[in-house]
Scaffold this motif. Structure first.
Motif: not given
Ligand code: FAD
Length: 394
Positions: A195-196, A343-344, A364-365
């Motif tokens: 993630s991210k 963030s997501i 996402i950011s």
């Protein structure tokens, strides 16, 4: 007589649903069964592990929940009888329900990584349930000499908090960079991507240089065994000796959900995507990490959102009204360094069998952003934590 709802588990999902039920319809008799008098939050626990916050920021009591008229029972639920609609606790108390909410979170699958059992977790903490494990990992980092090697071994999907291991790596790296700069941090991942990832990896290079070394499963294979006394992790092609090893094993719905016949072969509990009612047992709703909520990640944000929706649905069902379809949202903030947040976010709706992600919503950011933007996201993450804990426990 007033309708009775029993909730098992006073975490992000269970505490929220108990309060929200009272708020939706104060005539509902709500009992919350939870063995511990103090809840320890996993969100923000990486900040404690990284030495940025004291342990006390994770601790919450249940007095304010009790003050809303929820009956608190500080015991462990040990059996659910769906025929007589009764929950039995460790202290042999029986609670009858019209509807039951199951929100007990996760349990570790011991020995899925050979040798990684409860005793091993005392030497190689998972710190994936907050409390003593959080403090143990922090202490090991404090005791480690400069020049040591920290290894984090995250599991394959699905698991509690997909960005969690990488936020943890970031904040441990921050601690090492500022206190033990000759040390290294190695991530032995059991998956190909996370993630991210792009945001984390860019920030790692920018802030921590080559301190963090991430290995996807394609490098050495998954971690398949540990030798806790030697602090050795064994992958399919390599043995790694750590000074501090944080092994995060595969997980499934907590034991009470398993023995109540709510989990399927995946280890998680299938649910109706509109009402969160179990697909396997009528009259029982499953919330939070224990459920299979489709595209929704296992997060406190999701658990809280699901619980608010479920409270409305239960209040309607108890009155004989049909449930209403709603959308749900999730945002997971991660802190990469003090004043640097990412963030997501996602938006979800009930599909035929699962909760589906709404395409094009969320994201996402930005990959390129100013320092001010990253600082703002760090602030949003901190205010999210203050708000959710106030809303759930305050
Ligand atoms: P929990 O919060 O674990 O609550 C379950 C409760 O059930 C516990 O209090 C337990 O004592 C109780 N229980 C268990 N068995 C029984 C039983 N038999 N009888 C009665 N009670 C029982 N999420 C975010 O949204 N944002 C974040 O920044 C974030 N950071 C995280 C960082 C880390 C390191 C980790 C590990 C997780 C993080 N999460 C985050 C995820 C979040 O912690 C979980 O998704 C969330 O706690 C799920 O809520 P839950 O109510 O399902 O389970």
């Amino acid at each position: 007589a007033s309708a009775r709802v029993v909730v098992i588990g006073g975490g992000y999902a269970g505490a929220t649903v108990a309060r929200s039920l009272r708020a939706s319809d104060p005539s509902i008799d709500v009992t919350l069964i939870e063995p511990r008098r103090t809840f320890h939050s996993c969100p923000f626990s990486n900040l404690v592990i990284g030495g940025l916050q004291p342990f006390s920021v994770l601790c919450f009591g249940y007095d304010d929940i009790a003050a809303t008229g929820v009956r608190m029972v500080f015991e462990r639920a040990i059996r659910v009888d769906p025929v007589t609609k009764t929950v039995r606790t460790e202290g042999d108390l029986d609670f009858h329900y019209d509807r039951l909410v199951m929100a007990p979170g996760i349990e570790m699958i011991w020995n899925a990584i050979s040798g990684y059992n409860e005793a091993a977790a005392e030497l190689m903490p998972h710190a994936w349930q907050a409390g003593p494990q959080t403090l143990l990992l922090r202490k090991q980092l404090e005791d480690m000499p400069d020049g040591g090697v920290v290894v984090i071994a995250p599991p394959a999907n699905p698991f509690r908090c997909p960005p969690g291991p990488y936020e943890r790596a970031s904040l441990i790296a921050h601690y090492l960079k500022t206190n033990k700069p000759r040390s290294k941090l190695m991530i032995l991942d059991s998956k190909e991507y996370f993630s991210k990832q792009i945001l984390f990896q860019r920030a790692w290079t920018e802030i921590y240089g080559d301190l963090i070394e991430w290995h996807g499963i394609f490098d050495f294979g998954a971690v398949i065994a540990v030798r806790p006394l030697e602090r050795v992790l064994v992958t399919e092609s390599k043995e790694v000796r750590a000074d501090v090893a944080n092994v995060i094993p595969p997980q499934r719905a907590a034991r009470i959900a398993q023995i109540s016949g709510l989990a399927d072969e995946t280890g998680w509990c299938p649910i109706n995507p509109v009402t969160f009612e179990s697909s396997l047992q009528a009259g029982i709703h499953v919330l939070g990490d224990a459920s299979n909520a489709g595209a929704m990640p296992k997060s406190a944000f999701s658990a809280n959102a699901q619980a608010k929706v479920c409270a409305v649905q239960i209040a309607r069902l108890l009155k004989g009204k049909p449930p209403i379809r709603t959308k749900l949202a999730n945002t997971c903030y991660s802190l990469v360094a003090p004043g640097y947040g990412i963030s997501i976010a996602g938006v979800y709706e009930p599909g035929e069998v699962l909760i589906d992600s709404i395409k094009g919503a969320g994201g996402i950011s930005p990959i390129y952003a100013s320092a001010k933007f990253r600082r703002l996201e760090a602030d949003y993450g901190a205010s999210w934590y203050r708000t959710i804990t106030e809303q759930v426990f305050g």
